[in-house]
Design a protein around this motif. Sequence first.
Motif, PDB file in Angstrom:
ATOM      1  N   ASN A 198       0.819  -1.222   0.000  1.00  0.00           N
ATOM      2  CA  ASN A 198       0.000   0.000   0.000  1.00  0.00           C
ATOM      3  C   ASN A 198       0.852   1.272   0.000  1.00  0.00           C
ATOM      4  N   ALA A 199       2.091   1.140  -0.397  1.00  0.00           N
ATOM      5  CA  ALA A 199       2.999   2.289  -0.390  1.00  0.00           C
ATOM      6  C   ALA A 199       2.454   3.412  -1.261  1.00  0.00           C
ATOM      7  N   THR A 200       2.630   4.650  -0.786  1.00  0.00           N
ATOM      8  CA  THR A 200       2.191   5.822  -1.555  1.00  0.00           C
ATOM      9  C   THR A 200       3.303   6.257  -2.505  1.00  0.00           C
ATOM     10  N   LEU A 201       2.959   7.199  -3.373  1.00  0.00           N
ATOM     11  CA  LEU A 201       3.956   7.732  -4.307  1.00  0.00           C
ATOM     12  C   LEU A 201       5.102   8.398  -3.546  1.00  0.00           C
ATOM     13  N   ASP A 202       4.765   9.129  -2.482  1.00  0.00           N
ATOM     14  CA  ASP A 202       5.816   9.776  -1.679  1.00  0.00           C
ATOM     15  C   ASP A 202       6.761   8.740  -1.084  1.00  0.00           C
ATOM     16  N   ASP A 203       6.191   7.601  -0.664  1.00  0.00           N
ATOM     17  CA  ASP A 203       7.036   6.524  -0.130  1.00  0.00           C
ATOM     18  C   ASP A 203       8.012   6.030  -1.201  1.00  0.00           C
ATOM     19  N   LEU A 204       7.500   5.810  -2.401  1.00  0.00           N
ATOM     20  CA  LEU A 204       8.348   5.273  -3.483  1.00  0.00           C
ATOM     21  C   LEU A 204       9.380   6.300  -3.936  1.00  0.00           C
ATOM     22  N   MET A 205       8.997   7.594  -3.871  1.00  0.00           N
ATOM     23  CA  MET A 205       9.929   8.626  -4.323  1.00  0.00           C
ATOM     24  C   MET A 205      11.051   8.888  -3.313  1.00  0.00           C
ATOM     25  N   PHE A 207      12.951   6.554  -2.764  1.00  0.00           N
ATOM     26  CA  PHE A 207      13.977   5.731  -3.420  1.00  0.00           C
ATOM     27  C   PHE A 207      14.222   6.206  -4.853  1.00  0.00           C
ATOM     28  N   VAL A 208      13.136   6.320  -5.649  1.00  0.00           N
ATOM     29  CA  VAL A 208      13.264   6.802  -7.033  1.00  0.00           C
ATOM     30  C   VAL A 208      13.133   8.319  -7.008  1.00  0.00           C
ATOM     31  N   LYS A 209      14.280   8.991  -6.984  1.00  0.00           N
ATOM     32  CA  LYS A 209      14.285  10.447  -6.848  1.00  0.00           C
ATOM     33  C   LYS A 209      13.797  11.147  -8.110  1.00  0.00           C
ATOM     34  N   GLY A 210      14.037  10.504  -9.250  1.00  0.00           N
ATOM     35  CA  GLY A 210      13.705  11.104 -10.541  1.00  0.00           C
ATOM     36  C   GLY A 210      14.511  10.412 -11.616  1.00  0.00           C
ATOM     37  N   PRO A 211      14.432  10.895 -12.854  1.00  0.00           N
ATOM     38  CA  PRO A 211      15.208  10.277 -13.934  1.00  0.00           C
ATOM     39  C   PRO A 211      16.706  10.330 -13.640  1.00  0.00           C
ATOM     40  N   ASP A 212      17.424   9.369 -14.163  1.00  0.00           N
ATOM     41  CA  ASP A 212      18.888   9.363 -14.067  1.00  0.00           C
ATOM     42  C   ASP A 212      19.423   9.158 -15.476  1.00  0.00           C
ATOM     43  N   PHE A 213      19.645  10.269 -16.175  1.00  0.00           N
ATOM     44  CA  PHE A 213      20.031  10.202 -17.575  1.00  0.00           C
ATOM     45  C   PHE A 213      21.477   9.724 -17.734  1.00  0.00           C
ATOM     46  N   ASP A 223       8.030  19.058  -8.730  1.00  0.00           N
ATOM     47  CA  ASP A 223       6.576  18.977  -8.945  1.00  0.00           C
ATOM     48  C   ASP A 223       6.268  18.278 -10.259  1.00  0.00           C
ATOM     49  N   GLY A 224       7.055  18.593 -11.302  1.00  0.00           N
ATOM     50  CA  GLY A 224       6.867  17.934 -12.598  1.00  0.00           C
ATOM     51  C   GLY A 224       7.148  16.445 -12.514  1.00  0.00           C
ATOM     52  N   ILE A 225       8.197  16.074 -11.761  1.00  0.00           N
ATOM     53  CA  ILE A 225       8.527  14.651 -11.584  1.00  0.00           C
ATOM     54  C   ILE A 225       7.389  13.943 -10.855  1.00  0.00           C
ATOM     55  N   LYS A 226       6.899  14.577  -9.800  1.00  0.00           N
ATOM     56  CA  LYS A 226       5.831  13.956  -9.005  1.00  0.00           C
ATOM     57  C   LYS A 226       4.562  13.781  -9.837  1.00  0.00           C
ATOM     58  N   LYS A 227       4.236  14.794 -10.630  1.00  0.00           N
ATOM     59  CA  LYS A 227       3.041  14.707 -11.481  1.00  0.00           C
ATOM     60  C   LYS A 227       3.202  13.579 -12.502  1.00  0.00           C
ATOM     61  N   ALA A 228       4.420  13.463 -13.071  1.00  0.00           N
ATOM     62  CA  ALA A 228       4.670  12.414 -14.065  1.00  0.00           C
ATOM     63  C   ALA A 228       4.552  11.033 -13.436  1.00  0.00           C
ATOM     64  N   GLY A 232       1.670   9.684 -15.169  1.00  0.00           N
ATOM     65  CA  GLY A 232       2.314   9.205 -16.391  1.00  0.00           C
ATOM     66  C   GLY A 232       2.643  10.311 -17.365  1.00  0.00           C
ATOM     67  N   HIS A 233       2.272  11.551 -16.984  1.00  0.00           N
ATOM     68  CA  HIS A 233       2.504  12.679 -17.886  1.00  0.00           C
ATOM     69  C   HIS A 233       2.968  13.869 -17.068  1.00  0.00           C
ATOM     70  N   GLY A 234       4.092  14.457 -17.439  1.00  0.00           N
ATOM     71  CA  GLY A 234       4.616  15.590 -16.689  1.00  0.00           C
ATOM     72  C   GLY A 234       5.789  16.220 -17.416  1.00  0.00           C
ATOM     73  N   LYS A 235       6.196  17.385 -16.945  1.00  0.00           N
ATOM     74  CA  LYS A 235       7.244  18.144 -17.626  1.00  0.00           C
ATOM     75  C   LYS A 235       8.320  18.542 -16.623  1.00  0.00           C
ATOM     76  N   ILE A 236       9.573  18.337 -17.032  1.00  0.00           N
ATOM     77  CA  ILE A 236      10.700  18.763 -16.214  1.00  0.00           C
ATOM     78  C   ILE A 236      11.649  19.579 -17.083  1.00  0.00           C
TER      79      ILE A 236
END
Length: 812
Positions: A198-205, A207-213, A223-228, A232-236
């Motif tokens: 039942n982990a929330t998005l905040d819980d998962l984030m 660990f997964v801070k954002g993209p790692d190019f 905010d864009g990362i969290k929305k994405a 599934g859709h967001g802008k950074i």
Amino acid sequence: MSKIESLTLEDVMGERFSRYSKSIIQERALPDIRDGLKPVQRRILYAMNKDGNTFDKAFRKSAKSVGNVMGNFHPHGDSSIYEALVRMSQDWKVREPLIEMHGNNGSMDGDPPAAMRYTEARLSKIASEMLRDIEKDTVDWVLNFDDTEYEPVVLPARFPNLLVNGSTGISAGYATDIPPHNLGEVIDAILYLQKNPNATLDDLMQFVKGPDFPTGAIVQGIDGIKKAYETGHGKIVVRSRTSIEPLKGNKSQIVITEIPYEVNKAQLVKRIDEIRLNKKVDGISEVRDQSDRNGLSIVIELKRDVDSTGILNYLFKNTDLQVSYNFNMVAISHMRPERLSLKKILVAYLEFQQEVIKKRTQYNLKKAQDRQHIVEGLIHALSILDKVIKTIRASKNRKDARDNLVKEYGFSEKQSDAIVALQLYRLTNTDVTELENEHKHLSDEINKFNKILDNPKELNRVLANELKALAKTYRNARRTEIQAEVSDIKINTDVLVPDEDVVVMVSHDGYIKRSSIRSYKASTSDDGLKDEDYPIFMEQLNARDHLFMFTNKGNLIYRPVFEIADAKWKETGEHISQTIGLDPDEEIIGTYAFNSLKENGTFLIATDDGHIKQTGFESLTPGRTYKKHAYTYEKLKTPDSRVVSIEYLPTPEAAGQLLLISKNGLALRFDVNAVPVNGGRTTGVKSMGLRGDDKVTNLQLVNENSVIALVTQRGSFKKLAIKEIPATSRARKGVMILRELKSNSHRIVDFCTIENDDQPLEVRTDHHRIHDILPADYSFGGRYSNGSFVIDVDSEGTPVSIRPKLTDLSID
């Protein structure tokens, strides 16, 4: 006999296109949520693994791999297969390359890879994790395109490839853009999700801070990362990693060591160099690409004493040093394209891996049980060895021996086959011990497998241990820095505009240009205008100045001097209507240049239908749309009304008096202070009591010592002292300054003030003729004088204007 069906084109096209769309969505462009691979990528990995082209073997020609994929699994063009193979090897495109390649596999500059006949390839070590356990019935299989062999529907994908390597693709009605992520972070999130469904998005984030190019750089916009991750859709915003280094001589340089994902480095360097060449920003002396095997390095060398931060901000805003990345996390889930949140992707991968572990365990269990059955038969056979040998020797052949063993001692057919195939050296006591040990080991394995299958917690423990081991082997440091806020880029105008003097000209017909001092000096005799056109404004200005151009229809056109088209002095320049839509009969009647947009003065505006107003400078400062739209500075009463004059008053003290003269020869002088200050989109107050069809011809600022020059439609010129016109108040009729004739009376077309008797005045006619007048050659006329005839209207045309003659600029 075939039946011909009658179908509408709409039905046929709809049905065919829907089939085509389904095909390219599922079988070409979008990745599977489980292994993160498109069909061509999956087939490449499977075919190379099947051929033993793995990381622990020698490299093989890429053409061989491409040929195998095309011939056995992917009946499409070899170029598309090779492009997919190459992309999986490019460490600036994928976070964890699945292919190792020898030879030229392209570059960040957009260079194409060498032909497949020159390069060599093999699976990378981490690619083996994508295929691990595939031989253990862990995934479903389907027949290939010609039904000659089977291929996997999905790979076991023992690491979360969809997020780790990301994906990009376009199909019918769908597109996907999933950025790469850090393998260690994603696995940590999966392990957490496994324990906390039942982990929330905040819980998962956490660990997964954002993209790692793979190219590193800096991501801005949590905010864009969290929305994405939520939708599934967001802008950074992805920004290059830069530093400003000091150099000798008070110079500095900008060093770029990481650029945004999928930005073409060569195009980026070219764009920055174009900005230098075109002087879009002042201060860049050289742009160099110093990238080598040690890493990326772009150096922008700056001139002495320039605003390096301002230049860097300009480059962030106007080049791909900073770009926007739009998440669009679409993948095939249960045979359908779906836009996915981060949790959906992780849950789908976790469920898939649980299924893989379960199927692998069932496979291992069956294999262990089958072997245990054989071992039990061999142990029993060795315990009655003499009887078994006697039975075999008495048999006719191998099949007879097998059947006799089954019949006489109760062995199964599989056990009998194993006994018959037993080699003589296996009949020692040592081998019996080995078989008993193997039996015990198999019993332990079977118990372990049953425990995994019967207990979901045990299955998850096995999966968690495997994921931890995988993370320990392949974990590496994050390359992309995450910053919470998107930086607000503020660009100082001084950075954009070179501090240089130029000559600016505005012509009567609406042409405008700026030229260098050098170009002006080289060709002062040729201003580039058409014969009938002439300058109405010509001054030496600074490139950082601001130009206001007022038209007779109440429109204000603003241009920063540096944005005016740079042209040689002998060239025409650009017409103002190229960017601002003006009417064919609209003229520029006043042009003013200012050092800043924070002046405190007012504009004095007069119309031909007898209205006047003052408007503060701050009311006419340009808006954001100044490049495309003119601003209304005067609201005209009727479509036929026109603005006849506009004067700038820097301070209230400089106001003094103004003079209005009508076409019929009435003059009115009063204090400027009598004119109220109104906004831009207003008409103003009554300036003069006009009668009938009379109109105001012009407005001039005057004082007690002023002298005016006026010209009539009959070609008469008159010089008049302002003292002849009494000062009264606003909205009066005025006094007559012409003598009315019984027929063909004089009508004033224009007037101006005479600053210096020795400065020529030029009268222009409707035949595009110019008549120069030297005021010193004429004496003053009285109020009731009609002046002296100076222009032959039959040959030169009717006068339309009079003004001081523009002289060449005095430039040092």
